[in-house]
Structures are given as structure tokens and as C-alpha cells.
Design an enzyme around this catalytic site. Structure first.
Site, PDB file in Angstrom:
ATOM      1  N   ASP A  16       0.834  -1.211   0.000  1.00 25.70           N
ATOM      2  CA  ASP A  16       0.000   0.000   0.000  1.00 25.70           C
ATOM      3  C   ASP A  16       0.865   1.257   0.000  1.00 25.70           C
ATOM      4  O   ASP A  16       1.964   1.267   0.566  1.00 25.70           O
ATOM      5  CB  ASP A  16      -0.895  -0.027   1.257  1.00 25.70           C
ATOM      6  CG  ASP A  16      -2.040   0.965   1.148  1.00 25.70           C
ATOM      7  OD1 ASP A  16      -2.331   1.436   0.030  1.00 25.70           O
ATOM      8  OD2 ASP A  16      -2.638   1.283   2.188  1.00 25.70           O
ATOM      9  N   HIS A  33       2.520   3.468  -9.028  1.00 25.86           N
ATOM     10  CA  HIS A  33       2.427   2.022  -9.284  1.00 25.86           C
ATOM     11  C   HIS A  33       3.672   1.528 -10.044  1.00 25.86           C
ATOM     12  O   HIS A  33       4.166   0.430  -9.786  1.00 25.86           O
ATOM     13  CB  HIS A  33       1.159   1.692 -10.078  1.00 25.86           C
ATOM     14  CG  HIS A  33      -0.112   1.989  -9.318  1.00 25.86           C
ATOM     15  ND1 HIS A  33      -0.290   1.623  -8.001  1.00 25.86           N
ATOM     16  CD2 HIS A  33      -1.251   2.627  -9.682  1.00 25.86           C
ATOM     17  CE1 HIS A  33      -1.499   2.010  -7.606  1.00 25.86           C
ATOM     18  NE2 HIS A  33      -2.098   2.637  -8.593  1.00 25.86           N
ATOM     19  N   LEU A 127      11.846 -20.116  -5.216  1.00 26.74           N
ATOM     20  CA  LEU A 127      10.836 -19.316  -4.491  1.00 26.74           C
ATOM     21  C   LEU A 127       9.495 -19.502  -5.183  1.00 26.74           C
ATOM     22  O   LEU A 127       9.439 -19.513  -6.416  1.00 26.74           O
ATOM     23  CB  LEU A 127      11.202 -17.818  -4.529  1.00 26.74           C
ATOM     24  CG  LEU A 127      10.203 -16.876  -3.851  1.00 26.74           C
ATOM     25  CD1 LEU A 127      10.464 -16.794  -2.348  1.00 26.74           C
ATOM     26  CD2 LEU A 127      10.266 -15.461  -4.441  1.00 26.74           C
ATOM     27  N   GLU A 196       1.751 -13.677  11.911  1.00 24.00           N
ATOM     28  CA  GLU A 196       2.222 -12.496  12.642  1.00 24.00           C
ATOM     29  C   GLU A 196       2.007 -11.290  11.730  1.00 24.00           C
ATOM     30  O   GLU A 196       2.278 -11.366  10.526  1.00 24.00           O
ATOM     31  CB  GLU A 196       3.707 -12.636  12.990  1.00 24.00           C
ATOM     32  CG  GLU A 196       4.015 -13.803  13.898  1.00 24.00           C
ATOM     33  CD  GLU A 196       3.347 -13.677  15.264  1.00 24.00           C
ATOM     34  OE1 GLU A 196       3.280 -12.550  15.792  1.00 24.00           O
ATOM     35  OE2 GLU A 196       2.884 -14.700  15.788  1.00 24.00           O
TER      36      GLU A 196
HETATM   37  C1  FPP Z   1      -2.009   0.128  -3.255  1.00 19.76           C
HETATM   38  O1  FPP Z   1      -1.529   1.465  -3.235  1.00 19.76           O
HETATM   39  C2  FPP Z   1      -1.456  -0.565  -4.402  1.00 19.76           C
HETATM   40  C3  FPP Z   1      -2.187  -1.120  -5.392  1.00 19.76           C
HETATM   41  C4  FPP Z   1      -3.647  -1.112  -5.481  1.00 19.76           C
HETATM   42  C5  FPP Z   1      -1.533  -1.779  -6.508  1.00 19.76           C
HETATM   43  C6  FPP Z   1      -0.246  -2.462  -6.162  1.00 19.76           C
HETATM   44  C7  FPP Z   1       0.460  -2.671  -7.406  1.00 19.76           C
HETATM   45  C8  FPP Z   1       1.789  -2.681  -7.557  1.00 19.76           C
HETATM   46  C9  FPP Z   1       2.785  -2.620  -6.492  1.00 19.76           C
HETATM   47  C10 FPP Z   1       2.323  -2.772  -8.907  1.00 19.76           C
HETATM   48  C11 FPP Z   1       2.315  -4.158  -9.426  1.00 19.76           C
HETATM   49  C12 FPP Z   1       0.989  -4.497  -9.922  1.00 19.76           C
HETATM   50  C13 FPP Z   1       0.621  -4.504 -11.193  1.00 19.76           C
HETATM   51  C14 FPP Z   1      -0.814  -4.427 -11.503  1.00 19.76           C
HETATM   52  C15 FPP Z   1       1.579  -4.557 -12.291  1.00 19.76           C
HETATM   53  P1  FPP Z   1      -2.593   2.619  -3.356  1.00 19.76           P
HETATM   54  O2  FPP Z   1      -2.743   2.958  -4.779  1.00 19.76           O
HETATM   55  O3  FPP Z   1      -3.850   2.230  -2.657  1.00 19.76           O
HETATM   56  O4  FPP Z   1      -1.855   3.766  -2.572  1.00 19.76           O
HETATM   57  P2  FPP Z   1      -2.512   4.891  -1.668  1.00 19.76           P
HETATM   58  O5  FPP Z   1      -3.121   4.192  -0.464  1.00 19.76           O
HETATM   59  O6  FPP Z   1      -1.347   5.741  -1.287  1.00 19.76           O
HETATM   60  O7  FPP Z   1      -3.519   5.603  -2.514  1.00 19.76           O
END
Ligand code: FPP
Length: 243
Positions: A16, A33, A127, A196
Site C-alpha cells: 500500500d 504504481h 521461491l 504475525e
Molecule cells: C495500493 O496502493 C497498491 C495497489 C492497489 C496496486 C499495487 C500494485 C503494484 C505494487 C504494482 C504491481 C501491480 C501490477 C498491476 C503490475 P494505493 O494505490 O492504494 O496507494 P494509496 O493508499 O497511497 O492511494
């Protein structure tokens, strides 16, 4: 064993904070992202280096379809780019890929990409990397129960576990959530029973090898009792230990 001195066998992560990372830099959310993919790639290599056997990453939830259409299509495009770019290098590192989640609703190209990556990496042993995509813990419980009901099979802990998307791996030992929120957000609801939990304010694109080491060091200080008492664990240590 009173302390989890071992390396967690299975780490699961809610990645996140990509959006906030981008906003702080006046970038579009997709920029966060993209940076998140770099963090993901480094995390995979470092987890493997530390001897973690299974890594499960929450990449797109059942609820993420509710985001602005531009962000959803950007994520789908990013996914296609990442599959093409990273699957060969993950394969070269001996990573076995699994995509966990509802395939229906994803484009044919994405579904084919998932299938091809799973077939290509099926014999790799360094892995297991589970990418949870179009995944929700509630969805998984419901689809597992429905498939048992359709076959007229009894619903028990073991039959339900075996029908779930994560049946091929043991439950996570450690669940990490970045981005400073203290919630589980429909991730691995069934499998998290004895995990955990570790929360860090670091935004996912900033989650470094040092951050992963800190989470693992914190895990190593935990006492995992699995319903037993601390005294029982102490009397067991030195003899047979079952966790
Ligand atoms: C949450 O951060 C993250 C996501 C919903 C997507 C996680 C995706 C990646 C790490 C990239 C790899 C994935 C793909 C599809 C190639 P957020 O957007 O909710 O962040 P915020 O809480 O700061 O708004």
C-alpha cells in the site's frame, strides 16, 4: 521454541502507498504504481536471498475495480508490460509463479499471460511467488465453499483449505502491510489465522531490502503460541517442536 528465530517460510505483503508516494511528487497515481513494480522486483530478490520460500503479494483486489477507470486501465496495461518484462528474469532466478484470484473478468491477453508464466516456471524451486490479482479473501472462501457444495462434498477445514486459491502453499507466517494503515483489507482472510502481522508507515515504493530485514527481525522476536501457553512452549523447547 519460545521465539520465532527462523526465517519466515511464507511472507505475504499488502503493498500500500503507491498513490500517496506519487501525490507527494505531483505525479499521476500510475507513476507510483510503476515505482511500486521496482520495489516489488527488489523485494522478490531479497526475500529469496534471505531464504524465504514463499512470497505472496496483493497486486489488485476484487474491490480495486472501483477505482477511477483511468487508473484501472493503467494498472492493466502496466500488468501486461510487467509480465512481458519480468517473467523471463524471474524464471532465470528460479522463481515459480502462481496467479491467485478470479480469472473471469480479466482480458484474454492477461489470462493467457498468467497461464504462460505458470507453465514456464512450473519446475522452478527457489521461491514460490503468488501474485494475488482480482483477489479477495471473501471471494476465495465463497468460491471454495461453492465448489465443494456443487460436488456435494462436506465442508471441513481441510476440504475448504484444499479448494482455495492458496491450497498449494502453507499459510503465511508473516503478513506485512506498508503505507501506515492498520487493516487487512480482505487479504488472505482464511490463511491469516495465525500469521504475525507487521505494519510499517513506509510507502510501498520506498519499501527497501532494509525494511524487509526489519520486518523479519521483528518477526524473529515474536512468540508464536498457536493457542498454547508460553510455559508449554518452553517445556517443549529442546524436545519436539511443532508450530
Ligand atoms: C495500493 O496502493 C497498491 C495497489 C492497489 C496496486 C499495487 C500494485 C503494484 C505494487 C504494482 C504491481 C501491480 C501490477 C498491476 C503490475 P494505493 O494505490 O492504494 O496507494 P494509496 O493508499 O497511497 O492511494
Amino acid at each position: 521454541m519460545s521465539k520465532s528465530t527462523a526465517i519466515p517460510r511464507h511472507i505475504a505483503i499488502v503493498m500500500d502507498g503507491n498513490g500517496r508516494w506519487a501525490s507527494k511528487r505531483f505525479l499521476p497515481r500510475l507513476g507510483g504504481h510503476k515505482k511500486g513494480v521496482d520495489a516489488l522486483r527488489k523485494c522478490v530478490s531479497h526475500a529469496m536471498f534471505r531464504g524465504v520460500r514463499v512470497l505472496t503479494l496483493f497486486a489488485f483486489s476484487s474491490e480495486n475495480w472501483n477505482r477511477p477507470a483511468e487508473e484501472v486501465s493503467g494498472l492493466m496495461h502496466l500488468l501486461a508490460v510487467v509480465l512481458a518484462r519480468e517473467v523471463p528474469s524471474l524464471h532465470a532466478e528460479g522463481v515459480r509463479l502462481h496467479f491467485v484470484g478470479e480469472r473471469k473478468g480479466l482480458s484474454g491477453k492477461v489470462q493467457a499471460g498468467f497461464d504462460e508464466a505458470e507453465v514456464l516456471t512450473a519446475n522452478n524451486r527457489n521461491l514460490i511467488l503468488n501474485i494475488c490479482f482480482n483477489y479477495g479473501g471473501r471471494w476465495d472462501i465463497v468460491q471454495a465453499a461453492s465448489s465443494l457444495a456443487a460436488k456435494g462434498e462436506p465442508i471441513t477445514e481441510s476440504s475448504l483449505h484444499a479448494a482455495m486459491g492458496m491450497a498449494h502453499v502453507s499459510d503465511p507466517d508473516l503478513i506485512i502491510r506498508t503505507g501506515g494503515e492498520y487493516r487487512i483489507s480482505n487479504f488472505l482472510l482464511w490463511q491469516a489465522a495465525y500469521a504475525e502481522l507487521y505494519f510499517t508507515p513506509a510507502l510501498w515504493p520506498d519499501f527497501s531490502s532494509t525494511e524487509l530485514d526489519q520486518a523479519m527481525a521483528d518477526y524473529a522476536r515474536r512468540e508464536r503460541r498457536f493457542g498454547k501457553t508460553s510455559e508449554q512452549l518452553k517445556s517443549l523447547s529442546g524436545s519436539q517442536v511443532s508450530v
